[in-house]
Design a protein around this motif. Structure first.
Motif, short mmCIF file in Angstrom:
data_model
loop_
_atom_site.label_atom_id
_atom_site.label_comp_id
_atom_site.label_asym_id
_atom_site.label_seq_id
_atom_site.Cartn_x
_atom_site.Cartn_y
_atom_site.Cartn_z
N ILE A 105 0.85 -1.20 0.00
CA ILE A 105 0.00 0.00 0.00
C ILE A 105 0.89 1.25 0.00
O ILE A 105 0.71 2.14 -0.83
N THR A 106 1.85 1.30 0.92
CA THR A 106 2.79 2.42 0.99
C THR A 106 3.54 2.58 -0.32
O THR A 106 3.78 3.70 -0.79
N TRP A 107 3.91 1.46 -0.91
CA TRP A 107 4.70 1.47 -2.15
C TRP A 107 3.83 1.71 -3.39
O TRP A 107 4.34 1.71 -4.51
N GLN A 108 2.52 1.85 -3.20
CA GLN A 108 1.59 2.09 -4.31
C GLN A 108 1.64 0.96 -5.34
O GLN A 108 1.69 1.19 -6.55
N LEU A 109 1.64 -0.26 -4.83
CA LEU A 109 1.67 -1.46 -5.69
C LEU A 109 0.47 -2.35 -5.39
O LEU A 109 0.61 -3.55 -5.15
N THR A 110 -0.71 -1.77 -5.39
CA THR A 110 -1.92 -2.53 -5.04
C THR A 110 -2.76 -2.92 -6.25
O THR A 110 -3.79 -3.55 -6.11
N ASP A 111 -2.33 -2.58 -7.45
CA ASP A 111 -3.06 -2.93 -8.66
C ASP A 111 -3.15 -4.45 -8.76
O ASP A 111 -2.14 -5.15 -8.77
N SER A 112 -4.37 -4.96 -8.87
CA SER A 112 -4.57 -6.42 -8.90
C SER A 112 -3.95 -7.06 -10.15
O SER A 112 -3.69 -8.26 -10.17
N GLU A 113 -3.68 -6.27 -11.17
CA GLU A 113 -3.06 -6.79 -12.38
C GLU A 113 -1.57 -7.11 -12.19
O GLU A 113 -0.96 -7.79 -13.00
N LEU A 114 -1.00 -6.62 -11.11
CA LEU A 114 0.44 -6.80 -10.86
C LEU A 114 0.83 -8.22 -10.50
O LEU A 114 1.92 -8.66 -10.82
N HIS A 115 -0.02 -8.91 -9.76
CA HIS A 115 0.34 -10.24 -9.26
C HIS A 115 1.71 -10.18 -8.57
O HIS A 115 2.66 -10.87 -8.99
N PRO A 116 1.87 -9.36 -7.52
CA PRO A 116 3.20 -9.20 -6.92
C PRO A 116 3.70 -10.45 -6.19
O PRO A 116 2.95 -11.11 -5.48
N TRP A 117 4.97 -10.74 -6.40
CA TRP A 117 5.71 -11.78 -5.68
C TRP A 117 6.87 -11.05 -5.00
O TRP A 117 7.66 -10.40 -5.68
N PHE A 118 6.97 -11.17 -3.69
CA PHE A 118 7.98 -10.44 -2.94
C PHE A 118 9.24 -11.28 -2.79
O PHE A 118 9.20 -12.41 -2.33
N LEU A 119 10.35 -10.71 -3.19
CA LEU A 119 11.66 -11.36 -3.12
C LEU A 119 12.41 -10.82 -1.92
O LEU A 119 12.48 -9.60 -1.72
N GLN A 120 12.97 -11.73 -1.13
CA GLN A 120 13.76 -11.32 0.04
C GLN A 120 14.82 -12.37 0.38
O GLN A 120 14.73 -13.51 -0.04
N LYS A 121 15.80 -11.92 1.12
CA LYS A 121 16.87 -12.79 1.63
C LYS A 121 17.68 -13.48 0.53
O LYS A 121 18.08 -14.63 0.65
N LEU A 122 17.95 -12.75 -0.55
CA LEU A 122 18.82 -13.29 -1.60
C LEU A 122 20.22 -13.43 -1.02
O LEU A 122 20.79 -12.47 -0.51
#
Length: 172
Positions: free
Chosen positions: A82-99
């Protein structure tokens, strides 16, 4: 550098390796004076990522070389969207962490191969997916790495008493 690289989902037998790798990478970061924190991680947490098919490993001819967590998220699971303005449902976000890559293997281009392999595996599961990640905005080396790996800077956002740089990349 290993010539033959393979990216795959982590399995139960990889949990100890991932925990140990994160410990080694954290020790390297601390020794270098970095304030970045990626560990320690508990075996239970890593096992949970493995069970959710959200943990990936990089294998070379000599064995395992790295790990990363990438999972689909919603604003409910990751309110930062929400803060990052990435709430568009078309995005299908996958969060990458701990590389994390084996400390002695870093700087050899393995990270680019690893991310490309992860992207391919995620695209097979969700062709509309976009990988989203964040890092400390002041980490120029990491920002350059992600840009060279094909990620686009989405923006910088406040996080407690510092800024994070948020990057995004479609999987296909």
């Amino acid at each position: 550098m290993d010539v033959k690289l393979h990216v795959r989902l982590a399995c139960d037998s990889d949990v100890e390796y991932i925990v140990s790798l994160i410990d080694r990478v954290q020790a390297q970061l601390t020794a270098a004076g970095s304030l970045q924190i990626i560990g320690p991680l508990s075996q239970a947490l890593v096992a949970e990522y493995v069970a959710q098919e959200a943990a990936f490993v990089l294998e070379g001819t000599q064995g395992l070389l790295g790990s990363v967590f990438v999972r689909p998220v919603t604003p409910e699971k990751l309110p930062h969207l929400i803060t990052w303005q990435l709430t568009d449902s078309e995005l299908h976000p996958w969060f990458l962490q701990k590389l994390a890559l084996e400390p002695e293997q870093q700087g050899r281009g393995l990270g680019f191969s690893f991310l490309a392999g992860v992207r391919t595996l995620i695209a097979q599961r969700d062709p509309q997916a976009h990988i989203v990640l964040d890092c400390w905005a002041g980490n120029d080396k990491l920002r350059t790495f992600y840009a060279r790996a094909g990620f686009t800077l989405h923006g910088e956002f406040p996080e407690k008493d510092y800024q994070v740089a948020v990057f995004i990349q479609p999987v296909s």
